[in-house]
Design a protein around this motif. Structure first.
Motif, mmCIF file in Angstrom:
data_model
loop_
_atom_site.group_PDB
_atom_site.id
_atom_site.type_symbol
_atom_site.label_atom_id
_atom_site.label_comp_id
_atom_site.label_asym_id
_atom_site.label_seq_id
_atom_site.Cartn_x
_atom_site.Cartn_y
_atom_site.Cartn_z
ATOM 1 N N ARG A 1 46.214 22.356 29.788
ATOM 2 C CA ARG A 1 45.500 21.189 29.618
ATOM 3 C C ARG A 1 44.182 21.429 28.866
ATOM 4 O O ARG A 1 44.209 20.237 27.904
ATOM 5 N N ARG A 2 43.598 22.205 28.967
ATOM 6 C CA ARG A 2 42.341 22.325 27.909
ATOM 7 C C ARG A 2 42.752 22.587 26.405
ATOM 8 O O ARG A 2 42.375 21.767 25.678
ATOM 9 N N GLU A 3 43.913 23.166 26.145
ATOM 10 C CA GLU A 3 44.317 23.269 24.780
ATOM 11 C C GLU A 3 45.090 21.827 24.285
ATOM 12 O O GLU A 3 44.731 21.505 23.187
ATOM 13 N N GLU A 4 45.528 20.836 25.146
ATOM 14 C CA GLU A 4 46.060 19.714 24.994
ATOM 15 C C GLU A 4 44.840 18.694 24.575
ATOM 16 O O GLU A 4 44.990 18.085 23.678
ATOM 17 N N ARG A 5 43.962 18.719 25.396
ATOM 18 C CA ARG A 5 42.679 18.137 25.213
ATOM 19 C C ARG A 5 42.197 18.145 23.792
ATOM 20 O O ARG A 5 41.622 17.570 23.356
ATOM 21 N N ARG A 6 42.029 19.683 23.537
ATOM 22 C CA ARG A 6 41.372 20.236 22.276
ATOM 23 C C ARG A 6 42.074 19.703 20.982
ATOM 24 O O ARG A 6 41.741 18.971 20.185
ATOM 25 N N ARG A 7 43.461 19.551 21.106
ATOM 26 C CA ARG A 7 44.342 19.403 20.108
ATOM 27 C C ARG A 7 44.021 17.525 20.071
ATOM 28 O O ARG A 7 44.174 17.079 19.087
ATOM 29 N N GLU A 8 44.070 16.924 21.148
ATOM 30 C CA GLU A 8 44.005 15.310 21.157
ATOM 31 C C GLU A 8 42.498 14.981 20.607
ATOM 32 O O GLU A 8 42.700 14.099 19.654
#
Length: 158
Positions: A149-156
């Motif tokens: 989840r944290r990685e996805e938010r960082r990429r977004e």
């Protein structure tokens, strides 16, 4: 702050499904199931935090089998993982035919709740005491989902 046990967060909530909960085919609407998932998840999270909580996200919901009118939907929830101010709650939904006794795994969901202080801001949570190998497995899997989840938010954001 003393650690709290996973078992102290366990909730089992039966809900009888009625005609107003369903579509014309007699299957319970997904939104009705989602509402109940949020309710039972919030109870487990509040038991853990011993404070108000808010739903931060519903990471994943898998609808596996339909729930039909007249069946009892049994929702089982518990805290799987705790960070500094947030926690993951896992919810298992079963459909029970009360006449035959047959139960089916109908849905699974993972949700994140944030504990709120009296000031309306996120507040610190105690550590989660894992009591069984199953608790440890769920904790590890939830930790991996949190990382994703944290990685996805960082990429977004980038």
């Amino acid at each position: 702050m003393d650690a709290r046990k996973v078992s102290d967060t366990a909730v089992v909530m039966p809900v009888r499904m009625l005609p107003q909960d369903a579509n014309p085919a007699g299957n319970v609407h997904g939104g009705v199931i989602l509402r109940q998932i949020d309710l039972v998840g919030g109870i487990a999270a509040t038991r853990y935090a011993r404070s108000r909580v808010v739903t931060a996200s519903i990471d994943r919901v898998d609808f596996l089998e339909p729930v039909k009118v007249g069946e009892v939907m049994v929702l089982k929830a518990q805290v799987n993982y705790v960070g500094s101010t947030s926690m993951e709650v896992g919810v298992r939904v079963e459909a029970e035919d009360m006449l035959s006794g047959e139960t089916r795994h109908a849905a699974t969901a993972y949700m994140t709740f944030v504990a709120m202080g009296q000031d309306g801001k996120p507040r610190a949570l105690p550590a989660l005491e894992r009591e069984t190998p199953e608790d440890q497995r769920r904790f590890s899997e939830a930790e991996a989902r949190r990382h994703t989840r944290r990685e996805e938010r960082r990429r977004e954001r980038s």
